[in-house]
Design a protein around this motif. Structure first.
Motif, PDB file in Angstrom:
ATOM      1  N   GLU A 250      -2.406   8.387  -5.866  1.00 27.69           N
ATOM      2  CA  GLU A 250      -1.701   7.866  -4.693  1.00 27.69           C
ATOM      3  C   GLU A 250      -0.694   8.860  -4.121  1.00 27.69           C
ATOM      4  OE1 GLU A 250      -0.073   4.300  -6.420  1.00 27.69           O
ATOM      5  OE2 GLU A 250      -1.671   3.093  -5.518  1.00 27.69           O
TER       6      GLU A 250
ATOM      7  N   THR B 245       0.831  -1.195   0.000  1.00 24.48           N
ATOM      8  CA  THR B 245       0.000   0.000   0.000  1.00 24.48           C
ATOM      9  C   THR B 245       0.869   1.249   0.000  1.00 24.48           C
ATOM     10  OG1 THR B 245      -0.106   0.131   2.418  1.00 24.48           O
ATOM     11  CG2 THR B 245      -1.821  -1.185   1.311  1.00 24.48           C
ATOM     12  N   VAL B 246       0.255   2.363  -0.342  1.00 22.95           N
ATOM     13  CA  VAL B 246       0.949   3.648  -0.335  1.00 22.95           C
ATOM     14  C   VAL B 246       1.390   3.996   1.096  1.00 22.95           C
ATOM     15  CG1 VAL B 246       0.664   6.112  -0.798  1.00 22.95           C
ATOM     16  CG2 VAL B 246      -0.325   4.433  -2.340  1.00 22.95           C
TER      17      VAL B 246
END
Length: 100
Positions: free
Chosen positions: A60, A29-30
């Motif tokens: 993002e 994930t970011v």
């Protein structure tokens, strides 16, 4: 004495949710990338943050910058120690993020 089924299910659910709040961001994930970058700074590693951000999707990027700022505040208050094994792991992850 065995627990009633509803109580057993509720207990298992609470334990699972408790583990989720402690574990931190999920890999891939970011937010995980932001936490990794923050930890890399703690370990004294060089980070090409701009290159990492450039490789993220446009949507993002803002999430990354916001999450990174939050981790930087937490990191500022945390100890800045890094074991050799953790340093190598973080170094590899940062390299992968830059190549992503």
């Amino acid at each position: 004495m065995p627990l009633p089924p509803k109580l057993a299910a509720a207990t298992a659910l609470c334990a699972a949710l408790g583990a989720c709040t402690v574990a931190g961001p999920m890999p891939g994930t970011v937010e995980y990338a932001a936490a990794t970058v923050s930890r890399a700074y703690d370990c004294g590693l060089q980070v090409d943050r701009g290159r990492i951000i450039a490789r993220l999707d446009r949507q993002e990027r803002q999430r990354f910058v916001a999450a990174n700022a939050g981790y930087a505040v937490k990191s500022y208050k945390a100890p800045h120690r890094c074991e050799a094994s953790e340093r190598e792991r973080i170094k590899g992850e940062i390299g992968a993020l830059a190549r992503r």
